[in-house]
Design a protein around this motif. Structure first.
Motif, PDB file in Angstrom:
ATOM      1  N   SER A  17      -0.987   0.964  -2.621  1.00 38.89           N
ATOM      2  CA  SER A  17      -1.685   2.240  -2.797  1.00 38.89           C
ATOM      3  C   SER A  17      -3.081   2.139  -2.176  1.00 38.89           C
ATOM      4  O   SER A  17      -3.572   1.046  -1.880  1.00 38.89           O
ATOM      5  CB  SER A  17      -1.805   2.572  -4.284  1.00 38.89           C
ATOM      6  OG  SER A  17      -2.678   1.639  -4.911  1.00 38.89           O
ATOM      7  N   GLU A  18      -3.724   3.283  -2.001  1.00 38.18           N
ATOM      8  CA  GLU A  18      -5.086   3.320  -1.449  1.00 38.18           C
ATOM      9  C   GLU A  18      -6.034   2.510  -2.336  1.00 38.18           C
ATOM     10  O   GLU A  18      -6.909   1.798  -1.851  1.00 38.18           O
ATOM     11  CB  GLU A  18      -5.559   4.781  -1.353  1.00 38.18           C
ATOM     12  CG  GLU A  18      -6.824   4.972  -0.531  1.00 38.18           C
ATOM     13  CD  GLU A  18      -6.668   4.600   0.942  1.00 38.18           C
ATOM     14  OE1 GLU A  18      -7.642   4.035   1.490  1.00 38.18           O
ATOM     15  OE2 GLU A  18      -5.598   4.838   1.517  1.00 38.18           O
ATOM     16  N   GLU A  19      -5.837   2.605  -3.666  1.00 38.28           N
ATOM     17  CA  GLU A  19      -6.684   1.883  -4.619  1.00 38.28           C
ATOM     18  C   GLU A  19      -6.548   0.366  -4.464  1.00 38.28           C
ATOM     19  O   GLU A  19      -7.472  -0.378  -4.754  1.00 38.28           O
ATOM     20  CB  GLU A  19      -6.306   2.259  -6.060  1.00 38.28           C
ATOM     21  CG  GLU A  19      -6.748   3.650  -6.475  1.00 38.28           C
ATOM     22  CD  GLU A  19      -6.405   3.933  -7.930  1.00 38.28           C
ATOM     23  OE1 GLU A  19      -5.419   3.368  -8.438  1.00 38.28           O
ATOM     24  OE2 GLU A  19      -7.130   4.719  -8.563  1.00 38.28           O
ATOM     25  N   GLU A  20      -5.363  -0.083  -4.027  1.00 36.83           N
ATOM     26  CA  GLU A  20      -5.096  -1.523  -3.933  1.00 36.83           C
ATOM     27  C   GLU A  20      -5.360  -2.099  -2.543  1.00 36.83           C
ATOM     28  O   GLU A  20      -5.224  -3.300  -2.339  1.00 36.83           O
ATOM     29  CB  GLU A  20      -3.629  -1.798  -4.291  1.00 36.83           C
ATOM     30  CG  GLU A  20      -3.262  -1.489  -5.719  1.00 36.83           C
ATOM     31  CD  GLU A  20      -1.765  -1.581  -5.957  1.00 36.83           C
ATOM     32  OE1 GLU A  20      -1.363  -2.117  -6.997  1.00 36.83           O
ATOM     33  OE2 GLU A  20      -0.985  -1.118  -5.095  1.00 36.83           O
ATOM     34  N   LEU A  21      -5.740  -1.236  -1.596  1.00 37.62           N
ATOM     35  CA  LEU A  21      -5.842  -1.673  -0.201  1.00 37.62           C
ATOM     36  C   LEU A  21      -6.818  -2.834  -0.018  1.00 37.62           C
ATOM     37  O   LEU A  21      -6.515  -3.825   0.656  1.00 37.62           O
ATOM     38  CB  LEU A  21      -6.242  -0.495   0.693  1.00 37.62           C
ATOM     39  CG  LEU A  21      -6.297  -0.782   2.195  1.00 37.62           C
ATOM     40  CD1 LEU A  21      -4.941  -1.246   2.715  1.00 37.62           C
ATOM     41  CD2 LEU A  21      -6.757   0.453   2.966  1.00 37.62           C
ATOM     42  N   SER A 299     -17.663 -16.366   0.101  1.00 39.25           N
ATOM     43  CA  SER A 299     -16.963 -16.442   1.388  1.00 39.25           C
ATOM     44  C   SER A 299     -16.103 -15.213   1.664  1.00 39.25           C
ATOM     45  O   SER A 299     -15.786 -14.914   2.818  1.00 39.25           O
ATOM     46  CB  SER A 299     -16.096 -17.704   1.459  1.00 39.25           C
ATOM     47  OG  SER A 299     -15.133 -17.708   0.427  1.00 39.25           O
ATOM     48  N   ASP A 300     -15.725 -14.474   0.617  1.00 35.08           N
ATOM     49  CA  ASP A 300     -14.919 -13.261   0.814  1.00 35.08           C
ATOM     50  C   ASP A 300     -14.928 -12.473  -0.486  1.00 35.08           C
ATOM     51  O   ASP A 300     -15.279 -13.007  -1.543  1.00 35.08           O
ATOM     52  CB  ASP A 300     -13.484 -13.604   1.217  1.00 35.08           C
ATOM     53  CG  ASP A 300     -12.857 -12.522   2.109  1.00 35.08           C
ATOM     54  OD1 ASP A 300     -13.361 -11.376   2.099  1.00 35.08           O
ATOM     55  OD2 ASP A 300     -11.865 -12.820   2.802  1.00 35.08           O
ATOM     56  N   ARG A 301     -14.512 -11.206  -0.406  1.00 38.88           N
ATOM     57  CA  ARG A 301     -14.516 -10.385  -1.621  1.00 38.88           C
ATOM     58  C   ARG A 301     -13.716  -9.104  -1.405  1.00 38.88           C
ATOM     59  O   ARG A 301     -13.397  -8.730  -0.273  1.00 38.88           O
ATOM     60  CB  ARG A 301     -15.937 -10.047  -2.038  1.00 38.88           C
ATOM     61  CG  ARG A 301     -16.626  -9.074  -1.107  1.00 38.88           C
ATOM     62  CD  ARG A 301     -18.112  -8.978  -1.378  1.00 38.88           C
ATOM     63  NE  ARG A 301     -18.397  -8.788  -2.793  1.00 38.88           N
ATOM     64  CZ  ARG A 301     -19.540  -9.166  -3.368  1.00 38.88           C
ATOM     65  NH1 ARG A 301     -20.495  -9.753  -2.637  1.00 38.88           N
ATOM     66  NH2 ARG A 301     -19.743  -8.969  -4.647  1.00 38.88           N
ATOM     67  N   CYS A 302     -13.427  -8.433  -2.516  1.00 39.50           N
ATOM     68  CA  CYS A 302     -12.803  -7.116  -2.447  1.00 39.50           C
ATOM     69  C   CYS A 302     -13.110  -6.370  -3.738  1.00 39.50           C
ATOM     70  O   CYS A 302     -13.647  -6.940  -4.695  1.00 39.50           O
ATOM     71  CB  CYS A 302     -11.290  -7.224  -2.248  1.00 39.50           C
ATOM     72  SG  CYS A 302     -10.396  -7.684  -3.750  1.00 39.50           S
ATOM     73  N   VAL A 303     -12.757  -5.098  -3.758  1.00 36.46           N
ATOM     74  CA  VAL A 303     -12.843  -4.299  -4.979  1.00 36.46           C
ATOM     75  C   VAL A 303     -11.436  -3.842  -5.324  1.00 36.46           C
ATOM     76  O   VAL A 303     -10.729  -3.285  -4.483  1.00 36.46           O
ATOM     77  CB  VAL A 303     -13.772  -3.073  -4.797  1.00 36.46           C
ATOM     78  CG1 VAL A 303     -13.760  -2.205  -6.042  1.00 36.46           C
ATOM     79  CG2 VAL A 303     -15.186  -3.529  -4.473  1.00 36.46           C
ATOM     80  N   ALA A 304     -11.011  -4.118  -6.558  1.00 40.26           N
ATOM     81  CA  ALA A 304      -9.699  -3.680  -7.041  1.00 40.26           C
ATOM     82  C   ALA A 304      -9.921  -2.502  -7.982  1.00 40.26           C
ATOM     83  O   ALA A 304     -10.541  -2.657  -9.030  1.00 40.26           O
ATOM     84  CB  ALA A 304      -8.991  -4.822  -7.762  1.00 40.26           C
ATOM     85  N   ARG A 305      -9.431  -1.337  -7.581  1.00 41.64           N
ATOM     86  CA  ARG A 305      -9.660  -0.126  -8.381  1.00 41.64           C
ATOM     87  C   ARG A 305      -8.412   0.271  -9.157  1.00 41.64           C
ATOM     88  O   ARG A 305      -7.301   0.051  -8.711  1.00 41.64           O
ATOM     89  CB  ARG A 305     -10.058   1.041  -7.480  1.00 41.64           C
ATOM     90  CG  ARG A 305     -11.413   0.872  -6.840  1.00 41.64           C
ATOM     91  CD  ARG A 305     -11.843   2.097  -6.075  1.00 41.64           C
ATOM     92  NE  ARG A 305     -13.189   1.932  -5.556  1.00 41.64           N
ATOM     93  CZ  ARG A 305     -13.481   1.300  -4.436  1.00 41.64           C
ATOM     94  NH1 ARG A 305     -12.507   0.776  -3.717  1.00 41.64           N
ATOM     95  NH2 ARG A 305     -14.733   1.180  -4.030  1.00 41.64           N
ATOM     96  N   LYS A 306      -8.641   0.877 -10.311  1.00 47.04           N
ATOM     97  CA  LYS A 306      -7.561   1.503 -11.067  1.00 47.04           C
ATOM     98  C   LYS A 306      -8.148   2.746 -11.712  1.00 47.04           C
ATOM     99  O   LYS A 306      -8.944   2.639 -12.637  1.00 47.04           O
ATOM    100  CB  LYS A 306      -6.996   0.546 -12.111  1.00 47.04           C
ATOM    101  CG  LYS A 306      -5.699   1.059 -12.694  1.00 47.04           C
ATOM    102  CD  LYS A 306      -4.987   0.007 -13.496  1.00 47.04           C
ATOM    103  CE  LYS A 306      -3.637   0.552 -13.935  1.00 47.04           C
ATOM    104  NZ  LYS A 306      -2.936  -0.379 -14.819  1.00 47.04           N
ATOM    105  N   SER A 307      -7.804   3.915 -11.179  1.00 44.98           N
ATOM    106  CA  SER A 307      -8.397   5.211 -11.538  1.00 44.98           C
ATOM    107  C   SER A 307      -9.927   5.093 -11.455  1.00 44.98           C
ATOM    108  O   SER A 307     -10.454   4.787 -10.401  1.00 44.98           O
ATOM    109  CB  SER A 307      -7.892   5.707 -12.884  1.00 44.98           C
ATOM    110  OG  SER A 307      -8.210   4.794 -13.918  1.00 44.98           O
ATOM    111  N   VAL A 308     -10.653   5.284 -12.554  1.00 45.01           N
ATOM    112  CA  VAL A 308     -12.125   5.238 -12.467  1.00 45.01           C
ATOM    113  C   VAL A 308     -12.671   3.832 -12.688  1.00 45.01           C
ATOM    114  O   VAL A 308     -13.857   3.580 -12.505  1.00 45.01           O
ATOM    115  CB  VAL A 308     -12.771   6.201 -13.499  1.00 45.01           C
ATOM    116  CG1 VAL A 308     -12.421   7.637 -13.191  1.00 45.01           C
ATOM    117  CG2 VAL A 308     -12.342   5.835 -14.920  1.00 45.01           C
ATOM    118  N   PHE A 309     -11.797   2.910 -13.068  1.00 47.37           N
ATOM    119  CA  PHE A 309     -12.226   1.546 -13.410  1.00 47.37           C
ATOM    120  C   PHE A 309     -12.088   0.646 -12.183  1.00 47.37           C
ATOM    121  O   PHE A 309     -11.111   0.737 -11.448  1.00 47.37           O
ATOM    122  CB  PHE A 309     -11.331   1.019 -14.549  1.00 47.37           C
ATOM    123  CG  PHE A 309     -11.814  -0.271 -15.144  1.00 47.37           C
ATOM    124  CD1 PHE A 309     -13.044  -0.361 -15.772  1.00 47.37           C
ATOM    125  CD2 PHE A 309     -11.030  -1.407 -15.089  1.00 47.37           C
ATOM    126  CE1 PHE A 309     -13.489  -1.552 -16.333  1.00 47.37           C
ATOM    127  CE2 PHE A 309     -11.454  -2.599 -15.641  1.00 47.37           C
ATOM    128  CZ  PHE A 309     -12.683  -2.669 -16.269  1.00 47.37           C
TER     129      PHE A 309
END
Length: 317
Positions: A17-21, A299-309
């Protein structure tokens, strides 16, 4: 041009999903060292496609060519004896919208290539699965393996609490922390009810758990045993860890069960720096200053979203 691949090569397709990209891309960089916007990659890394919550299938490349007719000729060399086969046109590919092959066209490709097999087709219960896919202007043919959503079986645990990581996030984090499990010793020193432990152990990762809260370590042991896995979970503070580990996975405590102040969080990171070469931190708040103060570089990172959280996944070394 006909090109029979010399070294083993594999094609993997992805769906998220877009949130998990962002999470999906970090996991892919960790597993394959490939950065791409496409939902399909080619790699020399052989991986069980069921390891990732985002990989849909794997093609073990046998033949590749610019020309589909050339693939058809090469297929005639396959000897299956009296065993049956099924050929699957892989729907996830890198064709542009105006080049997309229709459902009817996909079935036609399957028929055209399948006709050249010196074997009987069986659509329902074949002995062998093969796949064909267009990628980067060429056709690729090979053995086909579909991913099984192993993490789905872990959704319902006997012990749960609302702020625990989702199984998909936990599985991706385990892959980010330990892309190649061979010879790697890992620890989850703030393991909670063991969501990461269950995913990591189910993939054969050598990981132990620990938590300061005896209620959650009991829950963690129960969850691990429920899925028929074997894992060592101890109760005690992170300051008691004396063994050295290649990697630590830390889901920063922030909930009602294990409230941690900023000072506690910095202390956790400093202890992790003492006993682990690499740390993957999952955090709700931005704590880059703490990570650096503890002696790590990011060294690396991401943001994992779930609705507003949203949670940050930060790779520290």
């Amino acid at each position: 041009m006909n090109n029979h691949t010399q070294l083993p090569q594999y094609i993997y397709t992805y769906a998220c999903s877009e949130e998990e990209l962002s999470l999906c891309q970090l996991e892919r960089r960790s597993l394959f060292e490939i950065e791409t916007e496409k939902p399909i990659i080619k790699s020399a890394v052989k991986l069980d496609p069921s390891r990732s919550p985002f990989i849909k299938e794997r093609l073990d490349i046998m033949y590749e060519s610019d020309d589909l007719a050339d693939i058809c000729k090469q297929v005639e060399d396959i000897d299956l004896g009296d065993q049956t086969f099924k050929l699957i046109f892989m729907k996830i590919n890198d064709l542009e919208k105006d080049q997309k092959i229709s459902y009817k066209g996909q079935r036609a490709v399957e028929r055209d290539v399948g006709w050249h097999f010196v074997a009987e087709a069986d659509l329902h219960n074949p002995d062998h699965l093969f796949g064909i896919v267009p990628f980067e202007g060429r056709w690729y043919f090979g053995k086909y393996q579909k991913s099984e959503a192993v993490w789905l079986h872990h959704l319902k645990k006997p012990r749960e609490y609302s702020t625990a990581l989702s199984t998909r996030l936990a599985r991706a984090v385990a892959n980010i922390a330990v892309p190649n499990p061979e010879g790697i010793k890992a620890i989850d020193p703030c393991c909670g009810i063991g969501t990461v432990l269950v995913e990591a152990l189910s993939m054969g990762i050598d990981i132990v758990g620990r938590d300061i809260n005896p209620l959650v370590t009991d829950g963690s042991r129960e969850n691990i045993a429920y899925f028929g896995l074997n894992g060592d979970v101890k109760t005690g503070p992170i300051s008691d860890v004396t063994t050295h580990y290649d990697v630590a996975i830390i889901d920063m405590p922030y909930n009602l069960y294990t409230h941690a102040t900023p000072e506690d969080q910095l202390s956790i990171l400093k202890h992790a720096r003492r006993f682990a070469d690499k740390v993957v931190v999952i955090t709700v708040d931005t704590i880059d200053h703490m990570i650096h103060e503890a002696g790590f570089s990011i060294s690396d990172r991401c943001v994992a979203r779930k609705s507003v959280f949203s949670r940050q996944v930060v790779v520290c070394e």
